[in-house]
Each structure stands twice: as C-alpha cells, then as structure tokens.
Design a protein around this motif. Structure first.
Motif, short mmCIF file in Angstrom:
data_model
loop_
_atom_site.label_atom_id
_atom_site.label_comp_id
_atom_site.label_asym_id
_atom_site.label_seq_id
_atom_site.Cartn_x
_atom_site.Cartn_y
_atom_site.Cartn_z
N SER A 1 0.82 -1.20 0.00
CA SER A 1 0.00 0.00 0.00
C SER A 1 0.86 1.26 0.00
N GLU A 2 1.92 1.25 0.80
CA GLU A 2 2.79 2.44 0.86
C GLU A 2 3.45 2.70 -0.49
N THR B 1 -2.26 19.19 2.06
CA THR B 1 -3.41 18.49 2.60
C THR B 1 -3.69 17.23 1.78
N ASP B 2 -4.59 16.42 2.26
CA ASP B 2 -4.83 15.13 1.63
C ASP B 2 -5.97 15.14 0.63
N ALA C 1 -2.11 12.32 -0.92
CA ALA C 1 -2.95 11.26 -0.38
C ALA C 1 -2.20 10.50 0.72
N THR C 2 -2.93 10.05 1.71
CA THR C 2 -2.32 9.36 2.85
C THR C 2 -2.89 7.95 3.02
N SER D 1 -1.07 7.28 6.36
CA SER D 1 0.36 7.15 6.05
C SER D 1 1.09 8.49 6.05
N PRO D 2 2.26 8.55 6.71
CA PRO D 2 3.10 9.74 6.64
C PRO D 2 4.12 9.68 5.50
#
Length: 229
Positions: free
Chosen positions: A45-46, A155-156, A173-174, A182-183
């Motif tokens: 995912s990351e 921002t996301d 996106a996070t 996610s960071p």
C-alpha cells in the motif's frame, strides 16, 4: 479525485476515506490479521500510494509553484497541529538550513496571536492539514489569507476545508493499510518542497558554508570532532 470503478466498487482512496477515525481503521484492517500478512499489505500500500502521489505532483506542478511562493516570500511561517505539527517541524528544519526567516508557529516560538497580528503581503504560511482537519490550523490559514499573506496548504484532499483559504494546494494522499494514515508520501512531499525551494534560493550556498563553519567551531556533531565515543 478518485472515482468509483465501473462495477460500482469503491476505489482504494474512497475506501480509505470512508474509515474516518483510527478506531474505524483498526477494526477494519488489523483485527484477526497476522503480522506477516499485515506487513505485506502495508508495504504494498505504501509503495502504491507513494507512486500515485509522485505522479500527481509531477503532473500538476503544485510543489514547484509552492516552492516559488516560498522563495519569493520575505518571511516564511510553517504551521500544523497534532500529527501535522511533526510535518511542520520537519519542513521548518529543512528550510531553515537554506533560507532565512523561517519560523515554526507554536506557542513555544511564534504564537498564532503574534503571527496574525503582523501579517505582511510578502509573508507566506505553509499549513499542514490532514483529516480529521484540526480547526485551529484552518482558522489560522483563513485569518492569514484575509490579512493579505500567501497560504500554501499541504493536505490530503483538494476539497479539504483549508483549501478555500489557500493560494496553492499541494495534495498528498495518505492512503494506508494501517490504523494510522500514512506519513510516507507527506514526508516525500516535504522533501520535494524543501529541495526545490533551496535550489532556487539566493544565498543558499553561502548559508550552507556558514552553517558548516559554525557547527564545526562549536563541535556540534561527533563526525566533526574526531571524538571516538
């Protein structure tokens, strides 16, 4: 933004957005999941999210425009609350090595009251705001923008509350398979922004040289003192 697939199945981004709180995400993703399975899902995912964010930032030019606003400013302020305070701290630290007049906005250094009492048209505020969107950050951005300063929102979501008060929006996106958003891509975007700002900043080379000289004179780092401990 992401849309549903042709079958009506929510996209990965929409599925992630539907799980609003860490508790929601924990129940959906982490209960009755082996550590090996969770690790594999999280890594995949990351990687996917980071690739998508890099592709978007390369195409939309938002980081380049944000860097231009940051370079052009006389004073640069960085703000974020909660987890976003860590992002703000990271960017302020990286920027301050290359350009002058960088301030992290918090009550231990520059308070929001001090900031908003002296906004100039040549100032820029870089504000980090991620769901569930701290009210204080949005309000600071709103007042800063109303006072004539430039606002860069990281921002996301392009429709996040802070976006309406921003001169430039850097959308990161996070999406994650964790209970926490996610960071990873946020840190990458910070790295891009600080690097592009530094590359365009006049006096950056002299500032780096001065900092190296001073840190060596003060013995700040072990690799500069020869201390074997």
């Amino acid at each position: 933004m992401s849309t549903q697939t042709n079958t009506g199945t929510p996209t990965r981004h929409e599925a992630n957005r539907s799980l609003r709180s860490p508790a929601d995400r924990y129940r959906a993703r982490m209960e009755s999941t082996s550590s090996a399975t969770l690790q594999a899902r999280l890594i995949a995912s990351e990687l996917e999210n980071l690739a998508e964010v890099f592709e978007r930032l390369s195409a939309d030019g938002s980081v380049r425009r944000a860097a231009a606003l940051t370079v052009a400013a006389r004073r640069r302020f960085v703000v974020g609350a909660g987890k976003s305070h860590a992002y703000a701290n990271l960017l302020a630290s990286d920027l301050s090595t290359a350009v002058a007049q960088v301030s992290l906005v918090d009550d231990s250094s520059v308070s929001t009251l001090d900031l908003l009492s002296d906004v100039r048209e040549t100032d820029v505020l870089i504000a980090f705001s991620f769901r569930r969107y701290r009210r204080s950050t949005v309000e600071v951005a709103r007042e800063f923008h109303a006072a004539g300063g430039k606002v860069v929102a990281v921002t996301d979501d392009a429709t996040a509350p802070i976006a309406r008060h921003a001169d430039e929006v850097v959308e990161v996106a996070t999406d994650s398979e964790s209970y926490a958003d996610s960071p990873t891509a946020v840190a990458a975007a910070i790295h891009l922004l600080s690097t592009l700002t530094t590359a365009s900043a006049k006096g950056a080379r002299r500032r780096f040289a001065d900092r190296d000289r001073i840190s060596a004179a003060l013995g700040l780092y072990l690799d500069e003192t020869g201390d074997p401990r």
